[in-house]
Design a protein around this motif. Structure first.
Motif, PDB file in Angstrom:
ATOM      1  N   THR A   1       1.549   0.915 -16.472  1.00 50.16           N
ATOM      2  CA  THR A   1       2.770   1.610 -16.869  1.00 50.16           C
ATOM      3  C   THR A   1       4.001   0.745 -16.603  1.00 50.16           C
ATOM      4  O   THR A   1       4.859   0.571 -17.465  1.00 50.16           O
ATOM      5  CB  THR A   1       2.919   2.920 -16.066  1.00 50.16           C
ATOM      6  N   ALA A   2       4.057   0.203 -15.389  1.00 52.67           N
ATOM      7  CA  ALA A   2       5.228  -0.590 -15.019  1.00 52.67           C
ATOM      8  C   ALA A   2       5.366  -1.798 -15.935  1.00 52.67           C
ATOM      9  O   ALA A   2       6.459  -2.123 -16.391  1.00 52.67           O
ATOM     10  CB  ALA A   2       5.118  -1.026 -13.560  1.00 52.67           C
TER      11      ALA A   2
ATOM     12  N   THR B   1       4.099   5.635  -5.584  1.00 54.93           N
ATOM     13  CA  THR B   1       4.081   5.711  -7.050  1.00 54.93           C
ATOM     14  C   THR B   1       2.965   6.640  -7.527  1.00 54.93           C
ATOM     15  O   THR B   1       3.130   7.331  -8.531  1.00 54.93           O
ATOM     16  CB  THR B   1       3.875   4.327  -7.688  1.00 54.93           C
ATOM     17  N   GLN B   2       1.840   6.652  -6.798  1.00 59.35           N
ATOM     18  CA  GLN B   2       0.755   7.552  -7.210  1.00 59.35           C
ATOM     19  C   GLN B   2       1.190   9.006  -7.107  1.00 59.35           C
ATOM     20  O   GLN B   2       0.924   9.815  -7.993  1.00 59.35           O
ATOM     21  CB  GLN B   2      -0.489   7.301  -6.359  1.00 59.35           C
TER      22      GLN B   2
ATOM     23  N   VAL C   1      -0.521   2.984 -12.752  1.00 62.10           N
ATOM     24  CA  VAL C   1       0.879   2.722 -12.398  1.00 62.10           C
ATOM     25  C   VAL C   1       1.245   1.283 -12.753  1.00 62.10           C
ATOM     26  O   VAL C   1       2.306   1.022 -13.324  1.00 62.10           O
ATOM     27  CB  VAL C   1       1.126   2.975 -10.887  1.00 62.10           C
ATOM     28  N   VAL C   2       0.338   0.354 -12.440  1.00 62.32           N
ATOM     29  CA  VAL C   2       0.638  -1.052 -12.720  1.00 62.32           C
ATOM     30  C   VAL C   2       0.782  -1.274 -14.229  1.00 62.32           C
ATOM     31  O   VAL C   2       1.765  -1.876 -14.692  1.00 62.32           O
ATOM     32  CB  VAL C   2      -0.455  -1.973 -12.128  1.00 62.32           C
TER      33      VAL C   2
ATOM     34  N   GLY D   1       6.791   0.417  -9.531  1.00 61.34           N
ATOM     35  CA  GLY D   1       5.536  -0.130 -10.056  1.00 61.34           C
ATOM     36  C   GLY D   1       5.636  -1.607 -10.398  1.00 61.34           C
ATOM     37  O   GLY D   1       4.656  -2.339 -10.268  1.00 61.34           O
TER      38      GLY D   1
ATOM     39  N   SER E   1       2.407   1.652  -3.417  1.00 59.49           N
ATOM     40  CA  SER E   1       1.388   2.163  -4.325  1.00 59.49           C
ATOM     41  C   SER E   1       1.186   3.657  -4.101  1.00 59.49           C
ATOM     42  O   SER E   1       1.125   4.441  -5.055  1.00 59.49           O
ATOM     43  CB  SER E   1       0.076   1.407  -4.130  1.00 59.49           C
ATOM     44  N   GLY E   2       1.111   4.064  -2.827  1.00 61.93           N
ATOM     45  CA  GLY E   2       0.925   5.479  -2.507  1.00 61.93           C
ATOM     46  C   GLY E   2       2.063   6.326  -3.069  1.00 61.93           C
ATOM     47  O   GLY E   2       1.831   7.366  -3.681  1.00 61.93           O
TER      48      GLY E   2
ATOM     49  N   ARG F   1       0.836  -1.191   0.000  1.00 58.01           N
ATOM     50  CA  ARG F   1       0.000   0.000   0.000  1.00 58.01           C
ATOM     51  C   ARG F   1       0.877   1.250   0.000  1.00 58.01           C
ATOM     52  O   ARG F   1       0.600   2.222  -0.684  1.00 58.01           O
ATOM     53  CB  ARG F   1      -0.913   0.001   1.228  1.00 58.01           C
TER      54      ARG F   1
ATOM     55  N   LEU G   1       4.418  -3.776  -7.668  1.00 61.74           N
ATOM     56  CA  LEU G   1       2.954  -3.859  -7.583  1.00 61.74           C
ATOM     57  C   LEU G   1       2.411  -4.832  -8.624  1.00 61.74           C
ATOM     58  O   LEU G   1       1.519  -5.630  -8.357  1.00 61.74           O
ATOM     59  CB  LEU G   1       2.323  -2.477  -7.787  1.00 61.74           C
TER      60      LEU G   1
ATOM     61  N   THR H   1       8.781   5.594 -10.799  1.00 62.76           N
ATOM     62  CA  THR H   1       7.435   5.011 -10.898  1.00 62.76           C
ATOM     63  C   THR H   1       7.497   3.610 -11.485  1.00 62.76           C
ATOM     64  O   THR H   1       6.871   2.674 -10.987  1.00 62.76           O
ATOM     65  CB  THR H   1       6.531   5.883 -11.801  1.00 62.76           C
TER      66      THR H   1
ATOM     67  N   LEU I   1      -5.360   5.721 -10.367  1.00 63.81           N
ATOM     68  CA  LEU I   1      -3.921   5.953 -10.372  1.00 63.81           C
ATOM     69  C   LEU I   1      -3.160   4.649 -10.187  1.00 63.81           C
ATOM     70  O   LEU I   1      -2.195   4.366 -10.894  1.00 63.81           O
ATOM     71  CB  LEU I   1      -3.530   6.941  -9.261  1.00 63.81           C
ATOM     72  N   HIS I   2      -3.627   3.843  -9.233  1.00 64.08           N
ATOM     73  CA  HIS I   2      -2.960   2.572  -8.975  1.00 64.08           C
ATOM     74  C   HIS I   2      -2.965   1.689 -10.223  1.00 64.08           C
ATOM     75  O   HIS I   2      -1.942   1.148 -10.632  1.00 64.08           O
ATOM     76  CB  HIS I   2      -3.643   1.848  -7.813  1.00 64.08           C
TER      77      HIS I   2
ATOM     78  N   ARG J   1      -7.769   7.327  -6.615  1.00 63.58           N
ATOM     79  CA  ARG J   1      -6.643   6.510  -6.142  1.00 63.58           C
ATOM     80  C   ARG J   1      -6.622   5.164  -6.854  1.00 63.58           C
ATOM     81  O   ARG J   1      -5.564   4.672  -7.237  1.00 63.58           O
ATOM     82  CB  ARG J   1      -6.735   6.305  -4.630  1.00 63.58           C
TER      83      ARG J   1
END
Ligand code: NA
Ligand code: NA
Lengths: 300, 164, 425
Positions: free
Chosen positions: C274-275, B19-20, C271-272, B62, B16-17, B13, B65, B58, C267-268, C264
Motif C-alpha cells: 500500500t505504502a 500500521t496494522q 501495508v508495505v 508504511g 508495523s504494529g 516492529r 517499512l 498508514t 497485514l504487514h 499479522r
C-alpha cells in the motif's frame, strides 16, 4: 500584464462560471489589462478545501468557493448554512450585504485569506426516487446523500432523513443502483449534473441557502496599490451580482427544464419544515451565538 | 552495535504494529459504513473521514517499512548492469538523494502541520494538523529506515512485491 | 517547465532512484523553476492527493487479495477452474486464465492476481512439464485481467482523476475482459497442442461437483462483490472493504487458515505494498498539480486537437503513446497524471468517457507486461523464481495477442459500451 489563477469547482457553464466571467471582465477593464485571469474550472486545481489552502500558500490567486469549505477555516461563516434560516433570496442577500455579512468578510485576513465579496449558489433543493416530499413526514427514512457539512447533517437527522455523506464521483452510480434514494443541491447543479435522468422527484424544500465567497490570496492582494485593491473589490462585487442574476434565472428556467425532462416537481409545506428543525436550533445557538442567529433571522 | 540492531528491530516492529492496527481500523470503519446505512438505517458521518485519515497515516508510516526492507519500486536496470563496486557506489548516490528528499519532505510537512493548525476536519471535529503531522513523522522515520537499510551493506536488486 | 520536469523524472528513474522519490524530486524541480512558488506546496499536495475517499479501494483490494491467498480462497478457485477446463490438452494453462478471470471479478489489482493465482499455478504448470518462462509469462499476462474485469483499481483512479462514474467504467470493462480472456485461452490451447505440452493436465483433478462443493464459498465472492455494487447495497469503494471482511471471515472461521501469525504477516505485507503504491500516487499528485497549474492540459489538448484531425487517427496516436509510456512508467502513476489531460480531448472527438477509460486501462495493463518496467513481470519472476530476461521471448506472443485485442477494443466501441448501455440505457 500579470496572469492570475482563478479556481472553482463547477463548470464554466454554472453560477460559479458566470461569477468568474464577471470577475475577469471587471478586473481586466478596471486595471486596463494589467491583470488577466486564467480560469481553472471543474476543480482542476483540487477540491475546495485544498484550493483555500492554496490561496493561503499563494499557489492559487483567486477562488470562488462555498461556505461548506470556508467553515473549517473561518468557523462563523457556517452560520449561513443553518437550515431554514432565511425566508427567501431577498432576505439572504440583505443579510450578506448588511453589517453581519460584511463583518464576516473582515474575519478572513486573520486566517490568511482575503474575502472580496459574497456570491451566491441559490437555495438547495431535495431530489429523490421514492416519493414527493411535501411535509417533514415525507422526508423521514429517505437515504439522502449530503456533503460532509455537520450543520446540514444535524438538521437532516432531526427530520429523520438518513443523511449519508458521500464523495461526489460516487453519487451518480449510487443513485442509479439505489444505494441512496436522493441528494440535495442548488438548482444549477441539479440541472448541470443531469439529475433528471437519475431522479424522479424534485421537492422545492429550499432547506439551505448556499452562499458563495469570492476569495483572494493575500500574497497578491497585499502587494496591490489602493487603487487596484478597489478594482478587485469592485470585481468581486460584480461577480456576486452575476451569480445572483444566474441564480434568479435558473430558479425559474431550471424548474421548467427538469419538468421537460420528466421530473415531477412539487412545493412543500415550508412552515412545517421550519417548525420541525427547531429542536436543533439550541445546538446552533451554542455554536454561533444566539444573538447572531437571531439577528440574522430577524433581519427584515 | 547490537544495541542499535535491537533499537532498529523494535522501532520498525512498533511502526508495523501501528500500521496494522490503522489499516484494520479503516477497513472496520468502511465496513461499518455499509452496515450502518443498509442494515441499521442510520448512516455514519464519521466513517469516511476516519478511513481517509487513518489511510494517510498508514501510507506515511508504511513508507518507512517499505524503505527499511528495500521494497520501494524502482527501475533497477542501471543498478543490475553495474558490477558490485559500481552498484555500491550507485547505492551511496541513491542514499544521498533519498535522504535529502525525505528530509525536505519532513521539513515542509512540519511547516504545513503548523500552518493548518486552525483548520478543522468536518465530521471529526479535530484540527487537521493531527493528520498532516503524519507527513513529517513518516518521512523522518523513513530517513532512519533508508539509513538502516543502507548500513546493512550491498543488496541484490530486489524483485518487489508491489501490488497493483 | 513541464519538459524539464519529465526529463528530470526519467533521469532519476535511470539512476535507480525509487519511482515515488523520482516523481517527487521532479516536482521539486518544477517548483524551483517557477521561482515564485512556496516549497510547502509539495507537502500540501501530498496530503491532498491521499485525502480522497475512493482511493481507499487501493489498499483494501491489496489486502483482500493477500488474505484470499493466505486464507485458501485462491487455491479453491484454482481447483474449481481446473475441474472445468483441466481436461483439455493444455488444460492447466487454460485453467490459469480462467482462475485469473474469477479472481479478477473480486480483486481490483493485477499484481494481487499474479501472486494469488501464480503462487499455486506456476509450480503446478512446471510440474506438468510446461517451460518455466512460458508459465511465468502466461501468469503475468492473464493477471492483467485483474484491472480490466471489474472491480479495478486503475479504473477507480481514472474515475477519481477525471470525475467520471466508477460504476459505468466498471461495466464497460466486462466486454474487453471477456475478449482478452477468450483470446488468451485460445492462444495457450493452440500453443499446448502444437508443442505437445499438457497431455496429462487433467490428472488428479476433482470432479466438477466435488470441486464446486469445496469451492462454493470462494466462488460466491465475485457474486457478493458485483451483486452488492449493482444491487445498491454498497458503492464500488465500499465493496473493497466488504471483500476484505469476507476474505477474513472465510479464511479464519471456515477454512481456518488465517492464524494470528499468518494474519499479522499478511497485514504487514499489505501495508508495505500500500505504502509503495500510494506514495507514488501522492507524488504523482504533486506533479499533476504543477502541470495543471501551468495550464499544460489545455495546451496539450489544443496540440492533440491540431495534430489529429479525426477520432480514428487520434485514438491510434493515443494507443501508440500509451504503449510507449506503459513500457517505462508504472500504471497508476500514468493514469493519475495522464487521464485528466487526455479525456477532455477524447471527448472533443466524440469518444465516450467510459470507452476512453477502458482504452487507457487496457493500454496501461499492457504496460504491466512490457519490459523493462512491468510490475506483473516482476511479480511473476518472483513467484517463478527466474530472471527477467528469460521471460522476454515467451512473452512476445502474449503481448501480440493483447495488442490485437486492444485494437478491437479501440475501434469497436460496442465491445465496451454494449454492457454499459444494457445497464444504464
Ligand atoms: Na478486477
Ligand atoms: Na512496462
Amino acid at each position: 500584464a500579470t496572469n492570475l489563477k482563478l479556481a472553482y469547482a463547477l463548470s464554466t457553464n454554472s453560477h460559479y462560471g458566470a461569477g468568474a466571467d464577471a470577475l475577469a471582465k471587471t478586473i481586466e477593464g478596471e486595471t486596463g489589462g494589467e491583470f488577466k485571469l486564467e480560469h481553472f474550472p471543474n476543480s482542476a486545481l483540487g477540491g475546495e478545501r485544498e484550493v483555500i489552502e492554496g490561496l493561503q500558500l499563494g499557489t492559487i490567486d483567486l477562488a470562488i468557493v462555498s461556505t461548506g469549505a470556508t467553515l473549517n477555516f473561518v468557523p462563523n461563516t457556517g452560520v449561513f448554512d443553518i437550515p431554514f434560516l432565511f425566508r427567501d433570496l431577498t432576505h439572504a442577500r440583505k443579510v450578506l450585504d448588511g453589517q453581519i455579512g460584511q463583518e464576516m468578510l473582515e474575519a478572513f485576513p486573520k486566517r490568511g485569506l482575503v474575502a472580496l465579496a459574497w456570491g451566491e449558489q441559490g437555495f438547495r433543493q431535495l431530489t429523490n426516487n421514492v416519493r414527493p416530499v411535501v411535509t417533514p413526514d415525507d422526508a423521514k427514512g429517505l437515504k439522502v446523500r449530503t456533503t460532509e457539512n455537520p450543520i446540514h447533517i444535524a438538521a437532516f437527522r432531526e427530520l429523520g432523513i438518513l443523511a449519508t455523506p458521500m464523495a461526489w464521483p460516487e453519487v451518480a452510480t449510487a443513485l442509479q443502483q439505489g444505494t441512496i434514494d436522493g441528494q440535495e443541491n442548488p438548482m444549477s447543479v441539479i440541472v448541470s449534473a443531469k439529475l433528471p435522468q437519475l431522479q424522479k422527484y424534485l421537492s422545492l424544500t429550499a432547506h439551505v441557502y448556499g452562499p458563495a465567497l469570492v476569495l483572494m490570496s493575500p500574497n497578491v492582494y497585499n502587494g496591490l496599490s489602493d487603487e487596484d485593491k478597489a478594482s478587485f473589490k469592485k470585481a468581486g462585487h460584480d461577480a456576486a451580482l452575476a451569480m445572483r442574476a444566474y441564480v434568479d434565472d435558473i430558479e425559474k428556467s431550471g424548474i421548467e427544464e427538469v419538468k421537460k425532462q420528466g421530473m415531477q416537481v412539487n412545493t412543500v409545506d415550508h412552515a412545517a419544515f421550519v417548525k420541525a428543525v427547531q429542536p436543533v436550533y439550541p445546538q446552533y445557538y451554542k455554536q454561533f451565538g444566539k444573538d447572531l442567529v437571531e439577528s440574522i433571522r430577524n433581519t427584515q | 552495535m547490537a544495541f542499535i540492531g535491537i533499537l532498529d528491530r523494535t522501532l520498525f516492529r512498533l511502526v508495523s504494529g501501528i500500521t496494522q492496527v490503522l489499516i484494520v481500523s479503516s477497513v472496520a470503519a468502511g465496513f461499518y459504513q455499509v452496515i450502518a446505512r443498509f442494515i441499521l438505517e442510520s448512516p455514519a458521518d464519521w466513517s469516511e473521514a476516519w478511513t481517509r485519515a487513518s489511510l494517510i497515516w498508514t501510507v506515511m508510516l508504511g513508507i518507512s517499512l517499505a524503505f527499511r526492507q528495500g521494497a520501494m519500486l524502482s527501475v533497477e536496470m542501471l543498478h543490475s548492469a553495474l558490477g558490485p563496486r559500481g552498484a555500491r557506489w550507485l547505492e551511496h548516490v541513491i542514499l544521498a538523494i533519498c535522504v535529502s528528499f525525505l528530509g525536505f519532505m519532513a521539513w515542509v510537512g512540519a511547516q504545513m502541520t503548523w500552518r493548518v493548525r486552525f483548520q478543522t476536519m468536518p465530521s471529526l471535529e479535530v484540527s487537521i494538523s493531527w493528520v498532516y503531522i503524519a507527513i513529517p513523522i513518516g518521512t523522518a522515520l523513513a530517513i532512519v529506515a533508508v539509513l538502516a537499510h543502507w548500513a546493512e551493506g550491498p543488496h541484490k536488486a530486489v524483485v518487489d512485491e508491489t501490488t497493483i | 517547465m513541464s519538459q524539464l520536469m519529465v526529463v528530470s523524472m526519467l533521469l532519476f528513474f535511470v539512476l535507480s532512484v525509487p519511482v515515488a522519490v523520482s516523481i517527487g524530486l521532479a516536482s521539486m524541480v518544477g517548483v524551483a523553476y517557477d521561482g515564485q512558488m512556496t516549497w510547502l506546496v509539495v507537502a500540501q499536495q501530498i496530503y491532498a492527493s491521499l485525502d480522497k475517499y475512493p482511493l481507499v479501494a487501493v489498499p483494501f483490494f491489496i489486502l483482500a487479495g493477500n488474505l484470499m491467498e493466505a486464507g485458501g480462497i485462491s487455491e479453491r478457485m484454482v481447483d474449481f477452474a481446473k475441474s472445468v477446463v483441466g481436461g483439455l490438452q493444455g488444460g492447466l494453462a487454460v485453467t490459469c486464465v480462467l482462475t485469473c478471470m474469477i479472481f479478477a471479478a473480486v480483486a481490483g489489482s493485477s499484481v494481487a492476481t499474479t501472486f494469488a493465482v501464480g503462487a499455486i499455478l506456476i509450480p503446478a504448470m512446471v510440474k506438468h512439464g510446461y517451460p518455466r518462462p512460458f508459465a511465468a509469462s502466461l501468469q503475468a499476462s492473464a493477471a492483467e485481467l485483474g484491472v480490466i474485469i471489474p472491480p479495478s483499481i486503475p479504473m477507480i483512479l481514472f474515475a477519481v482523476a477525471t470525475d467520471t462514474s466508477v460504476g459505468e467504467l466498471f461495466i464497460a470493462g466486462i466486454g474487453p475482459g471477456l475478449l482478452i480472456s477468450g483470446s488468451l485461452m485460445v492462444y495457450v490451447w493452440i500453443y499446448a497442442r502444437r508443442h505437445g505440452f499438457g497431455k496429462h493436465d487433467g490428472d488428479g483433478r476433482l470432479g466438477l461437483w466435488a470441486a464446486l462443493k469445496r469451492a462454493w464459498l470462494a466462488l460466491l465472492m465475485p457474486g457478493i462483490i458485483l451483486g452488492g455494487i449493482y444491487g445498491g447495497i454498497f458503492t464500488p469503494t465500499e465493496a473493497s472493504a466488504v471483500a476484505v471482511v469476507y476474505a477474513l471471515f472465510v479464511g479464519i472461521f471456515v477454512y481456518r487458515r488465517l492464524s494470528f501469525t499468518v494474519l499479522r504477516k499478511t497485514l504487514h505485507r499489505s501495508v508495505v505494498s500500500t505504502a509503495v503504491i500510494m506514495f507514488i500516487i501522492a507524488n504523482a499528485g504533486v506533479f499533476g498539480f504543477l502541470l495543471n497549474r501551468a495550464g499544460i492540459p489545455a495546451a496539450l489538448g489544443e496540440w492533440l486537437g491540431m495534430v489529429f484531425s479525426d477520432k480514428y487517427t487520434f485514438l491510434l496516436g493515443i494507443n501508440i503513446a500509451l504503449f510507449t509510456i506503459g513500457m517505462f512508467i508504472e500504471t497508476s502513476a500514468s493514469i493519475v497524471v495522464l487521464a485528466p489531460l487526455l479525456l477532455p480531448v477524447a471527448m472533443q472527438f466524440g469518444v465516450d468517457p467510459a470507452h476512453f477509460g477502458v482504452i487507457m486501462v487496457v493500454n496501461l495493463a499492457l504496460g504491466m507486461i512490457t519490459p523493462p518496467f512491468g510490475v506483473n513481470l516482476f511479480a511473476a519472476c518472483t513467484v517463478a523464481n527466474i530472471p527477467l530476461e528469460r521471460l522476454v521471448r515467451p512473452l512476445l506472443p502474449f503481448v501480440a495477442v493483447v495488442i490485437a485485442c486492444l485494437i478491437c477494443i479501440t475501434y469497436v466501441p460496442q465491445l465496451s459500451l454494449f454492457f454499459k448501455q444494457l445497464v444504464y440505457g
